[in-house]
Design a protein around this motif. Structure first.
Motif, PDB file in Angstrom:
ATOM      1  N   ILE A 104      35.670  38.864  37.162  1.00 29.71           N
ATOM      2  CA  ILE A 104      35.251  38.411  35.834  1.00 29.71           C
ATOM      3  C   ILE A 104      34.160  39.325  35.312  1.00 29.71           C
ATOM      4  CG2 ILE A 104      34.324  36.510  34.474  1.00 29.71           C
ATOM      5  CD1 ILE A 104      35.474  35.697  37.962  1.00 29.71           C
TER       6      ILE A 104
ATOM      7  N   TRP B 230      28.778  29.722  37.892  1.00 32.18           N
ATOM      8  CA  TRP B 230      29.772  29.784  38.976  1.00 32.18           C
ATOM      9  C   TRP B 230      29.163  30.393  40.240  1.00 32.18           C
ATOM     10  CZ3 TRP B 230      32.994  33.202  35.249  1.00 32.18           C
ATOM     11  CH2 TRP B 230      33.463  32.440  34.172  1.00 32.18           C
TER      12      TRP B 230
ATOM     13  N   LEU C 182      43.787  29.695  30.165  1.00 31.36           N
ATOM     14  CA  LEU C 182      43.442  30.635  31.216  1.00 31.36           C
ATOM     15  C   LEU C 182      44.425  30.518  32.377  1.00 31.36           C
ATOM     16  CD1 LEU C 182      41.641  32.695  32.652  1.00 31.36           C
ATOM     17  CD2 LEU C 182      40.143  30.798  33.329  1.00 31.36           C
TER      18      LEU C 182
ATOM     19  N   ARG D 131      32.250  37.811  42.460  1.00 28.94           N
ATOM     20  CA  ARG D 131      33.368  38.311  41.651  1.00 28.94           C
ATOM     21  C   ARG D 131      32.990  38.535  40.192  1.00 28.94           C
ATOM     22  NH1 ARG D 131      37.412  33.623  42.945  1.00 28.94           N
ATOM     23  NH2 ARG D 131      38.459  34.472  41.088  1.00 28.94           N
ATOM     24  N   VAL D 132      31.728  38.262  39.842  1.00 30.98           N
ATOM     25  CA  VAL D 132      31.281  38.387  38.448  1.00 30.98           C
ATOM     26  C   VAL D 132      30.473  39.662  38.270  1.00 30.98           C
ATOM     27  CG1 VAL D 132      29.922  37.343  36.596  1.00 30.98           C
ATOM     28  CG2 VAL D 132      31.225  35.878  38.161  1.00 30.98           C
TER      29      VAL D 132
ATOM     30  N   SER E  93      31.470  39.410  32.515  1.00 28.71           N
ATOM     31  CA  SER E  93      30.770  38.551  31.562  1.00 28.71           C
ATOM     32  C   SER E  93      29.869  39.402  30.680  1.00 28.71           C
ATOM     33  CB  SER E  93      29.945  37.495  32.304  1.00 28.71           C
ATOM     34  OG  SER E  93      29.287  36.636  31.382  1.00 28.71           O
TER      35      SER E  93
ATOM     36  N   VAL F 194      41.074  37.681  41.092  1.00 26.86           N
ATOM     37  CA  VAL F 194      40.629  37.924  39.712  1.00 26.86           C
ATOM     38  C   VAL F 194      39.121  38.116  39.665  1.00 26.86           C
ATOM     39  CG1 VAL F 194      40.538  37.008  37.365  1.00 26.86           C
ATOM     40  CG2 VAL F 194      42.565  36.592  38.798  1.00 26.86           C
TER      41      VAL F 194
ATOM     42  N   LEU G 150      39.380  29.666  37.987  1.00 30.13           N
ATOM     43  CA  LEU G 150      39.220  30.963  38.639  1.00 30.13           C
ATOM     44  C   LEU G 150      39.080  30.835  40.155  1.00 30.13           C
ATOM     45  CD1 LEU G 150      36.832  32.443  35.959  1.00 30.13           C
ATOM     46  CD2 LEU G 150      39.133  33.281  36.459  1.00 30.13           C
TER      47      LEU G 150
ATOM     48  N   ALA H 217      27.396  33.326  33.075  1.00 33.63           N
ATOM     49  CA  ALA H 217      28.592  32.938  33.819  1.00 33.63           C
ATOM     50  C   ALA H 217      28.337  32.920  35.318  1.00 33.63           C
ATOM     51  CB  ALA H 217      29.745  33.885  33.481  1.00 33.63           C
TER      52      ALA H 217
ATOM     53  N   LEU I  52      34.983  37.898  29.553  1.00 32.34           N
ATOM     54  CA  LEU I  52      34.398  36.758  28.859  1.00 32.34           C
ATOM     55  C   LEU I  52      33.184  37.262  28.088  1.00 32.34           C
ATOM     56  CD1 LEU I  52      34.954  33.630  28.830  1.00 32.34           C
ATOM     57  CD2 LEU I  52      33.006  33.440  30.391  1.00 32.34           C
TER      58      LEU I  52
ATOM     59  N   TRP J 150      41.299  41.316  36.057  1.00 29.16           N
ATOM     60  CA  TRP J 150      40.031  40.989  35.412  1.00 29.16           C
ATOM     61  C   TRP J 150      40.237  39.952  34.310  1.00 29.16           C
ATOM     62  CZ3 TRP J 150      35.039  42.653  36.383  1.00 29.16           C
ATOM     63  CH2 TRP J 150      34.874  43.747  37.231  1.00 29.16           C
ATOM     64  N   LEU J 151      39.231  39.152  34.109  1.00 28.00           N
ATOM     65  CA  LEU J 151      39.063  38.349  32.902  1.00 28.00           C
ATOM     66  C   LEU J 151      37.795  38.829  32.223  1.00 28.00           C
ATOM     67  CD1 LEU J 151      39.345  35.872  30.952  1.00 28.00           C
ATOM     68  CD2 LEU J 151      38.002  34.582  32.652  1.00 28.00           C
TER      69      LEU J 151
END
Length: 409
Positions: free
Chosen positions: A201, A224, A157, A230-231, A203, A199, A193, A220, A170, A167-168
């Motif tokens: 995320i 976190w 990562l 940010r998710v 999920s 970034v 992260l 996730a 997951l 973006w990531l």
């Protein structure tokens, strides 16, 4: 005349949908084909959910719903997230869409600038890449090998993140590998992260309730808390409740992102079906016995496929931790010849051979950016899966392996 926009040139049809269509075409020709391409539970939607839809229709819930979702379903989503995931959101931090895929599409349309990079842990659900491409982003595949349990490592990562990363994605339990992260593995990714505040995320937790071997699910955003803003948590009722045709997904995240996604939705679908939303609320609020029954059945089916693969020389399968797929390794079959003399030079060629020689529709690993593998859906009865695996074993047994990997005589 060219009717399609240039941005669609690199977008491919869904591999699983294409494979299932090939199976339907073969059946129309009178061929005996078992379709293990499409990821769709074979169970009926539980009766109390159907009843809720019927009652909603009779009660007149047939008008345009609020763009972001009905108050009833939003309340059910909020209660579910708090009860099952220890996540505390408010109504303006939730959106209801026409399936989880539209949640993802809305999020990317709302947030991507041309050239923004989106990290995809390979193997990954193929539509992730296509959605990113359609909306002007740059998908970046980060290989997660079988040796690593098909899981994204903190080092991979960290190496993949650039100044353009936006973006990531997951996904766990994952499609196609069924990979599941431990709490510690999730937290280790979170530490990486933390160093990259730009970034976001996504999920994807659509297979949350389909976990095996006593595993417990960790969302996730719960792993976190320092990154919660940010998710974007994506989920829905399609897989856990056997409601694929009802087309209800939902997302939970920062209010500004949800507002932007709702603006997008207002121009695309004006919301999700009001009757289906009533059914989804009943699914989330009602008894969960059928969800547990489905999960137990999927675990038995996984075990059945595992046992068969162990007996087929040339195939491998790491036990999936969840979802209802088997990503079967076929490296030892590359270079083999069919009885007719054709070369198996890729997992694409192998799946074509399985369709022709065994009547089995499977998806090549190339569709998920990881070869040589092929994916089968285990969302079929034990009887059907047993027959399918017997056919696969017989077809593989007829291949002539390269001399270096030939079966001993």
């Amino acid at each position: 005349m060219n009717y399609a926009a240039s941005r669609l040139a690199s977008v491919k049809p869904s591999a699983s949908a294409w494979v299932s269509q090939a199976a339907r075409d073969a059946r129309a020709r009178g061929e005996d084909v078992i379709d293990l391409g499409l990821g769709e539970p074979d169970f009926e939607t539980p009766a109390h959910i159907k009843t809720a839809a019927h009652e909603a229709a009779l009660a007149g819930e047939t008008r345009y719903p609020p763009t972001g979702g009905t108050a009833t379903l939003k309340a059910a989503v909020l209660a579910k997230l708090k009860r099952e995931n220890a996540l505390d959101y408010s109504a303006d931090e939730v959106i209801v869409c026409n399936g989880a895929k539209q949640v993802i599409f809305n999020a990317m349309m709302a947030s991507l600038e041309p050239g923004d990079e989106v990290l995809l842990a390979a193997p990954y659900f193929g539509q992730y890449k296509d959605i990113v491409l359609i909306l002007g982003g740059q998908p970046v595949a980060v290989e997660c090998s079988a040796d690593e349990g098909f899981l994204l490592s903190p080092n991979r990562l960290a190496d993949a993140i650039t100044d353009r990363t936006r973006w990531l994605f997951l996904n766990q339990p994952s499609n196609p590998a069924g990979a599941v992260y431990t709490d510690d593995e999730l937290r280790a990714l979170g530490k990486v992260l933390e160093r990259h505040p730009r970034v976001l995320i996504l999920s994807d937790e659509i297979y949350e309730h389909i976990l095996f071997d006593g595993r417990q699910f960790m969302s996730a955003a719960a792993a976190w808390p320092q990154l919660a803003d940010r998710v974007l948590t994506v989920n829905g009722v399609s897989k856990a409740y056997a409601m694929t045709g009802w087309r209800i997904g939902y997302g939970a995240g920062h209010a500004e992102l949800i507002a932007a996604m709702t603006k997008v939705q207002s121009q695309i679908s004006s919301g999700a079906c009001s009757i289906a939303q009533a059914a989804a609320a009943a699914a989330l609020n009602g008894p969960q016995d059928e969800v547990r029954r489905f999960r137990a059945a999927f675990e038995r089916r996984r075990d059945l496929v595992l046992d068969h693969v162990k007996s087929i020389p040339g195939l491998t399968l790491d036990p999936p931790g969840g979802a209802f797929y088997a990503l079967i390794g076929c490296a030892d079959l590359i270079g083999a010849q069919t009885p007719e003399g054709s070369l198996i030079d890729s997992d694409d060629a192998l799946t074509q051979y399985l369709l022709q020689a065994a009547g089995i529709a499977a998806v090549p690993g190339s569709a998920y950016e990881l070869s040589p593998f092929f994916r089968i859906s285990t969302a079929a009865s034990e009887e059907v899966l047993g027959e399918a695996m017997t056919r696969i074993g017989a077809a593989v047994g007829r291949l002539k392996l390269p001399k270096t990997r030939a079966n001993p005589t």
